[in-house]
Write an enzyme that holds these catalytic residues in place. Sequence first.
Site, mmCIF file in Angstrom:
data_model
loop_
_atom_site.group_PDB
_atom_site.id
_atom_site.type_symbol
_atom_site.label_atom_id
_atom_site.label_comp_id
_atom_site.label_asym_id
_atom_site.label_seq_id
_atom_site.Cartn_x
_atom_site.Cartn_y
_atom_site.Cartn_z
ATOM 1 N N GLU A 175 -10.634 18.977 1.205
ATOM 2 C CA GLU A 175 -10.315 20.093 0.315
ATOM 3 C C GLU A 175 -9.570 21.193 1.045
ATOM 4 O OE1 GLU A 175 -14.100 21.073 -1.246
ATOM 5 O OE2 GLU A 175 -14.098 19.503 -2.776
ATOM 6 N N HIS A 208 -12.321 21.252 -10.051
ATOM 7 C CA HIS A 208 -13.738 20.918 -10.099
ATOM 8 C C HIS A 208 -14.274 20.786 -11.525
ATOM 9 C CE1 HIS A 208 -13.828 21.566 -5.816
ATOM 10 N NE2 HIS A 208 -15.107 21.284 -5.780
#
EC number: 3.4.26.1
Length: 233
Positions: A175, A208
């Site tokens: 990430e 997300h």
Amino acid sequence: MAALGGDGLRLLSVSRPERQPESAALGSPGPGLCCWVSVFSCLSLACSYVGSLYVWKSELPRDHPAVIKRRFTSVLVVSSLSPLCVLLWRELTGIQPGTSLLTLMGFRLEGIFPAALLPLLLTMILFLGPLMQLSLDCPCDLADGLKVVLAPRSWARCLTDMRWLRNQVIAPLTEELVFRACMLPMLAPCMGLGPAVFTCPLFFGVAHFHHIIEQLRFRQSSVGSIFLSAGES
């Protein structure tokens, strides 16, 4: 990875395609830069990262070891290819053609100490509350807690736990690479360093929201709790 800030912001020039002086600031907004190219590139990276999680069709939940291993493979492939998106963006926009890819992504020795210490300090402050709550709830004292943390057997269990590896190793590294090292150099010349710092987490947060699908699918919680959790992430 050196932070894209402080004295080490001499990376990009946005006024002309040719090489500019090293004092050009990363966050300097440039006239005529195609911002849509930067935004589209970041959006493509976010979609590729999330989409790679679903190339494997399975009826198993996301925490199943088999699902985690497959997603490890796909996420690592996308993360390895994500620097190519930065190269393509550089060719399309003409931003600092003479700057190396690693330097463009923030991998350099200049400013390494503040770049390592300041984020560590911020992380410690961020998790100070949960750590204090954990220490108050834990029945053991500090010495016993340190023994558990430093015990080789505890680390051996962690390293063989697929969920721990996903949450503590693979997810943070990939990430940070995709949503910070690759996106920030593309957004900063378009909108300036400050707005880019606040825009990168938006791509990260929207990415997300795919957790909502899985939680609703397996009915892991109430609908309100699921959307609240997604909004907080």
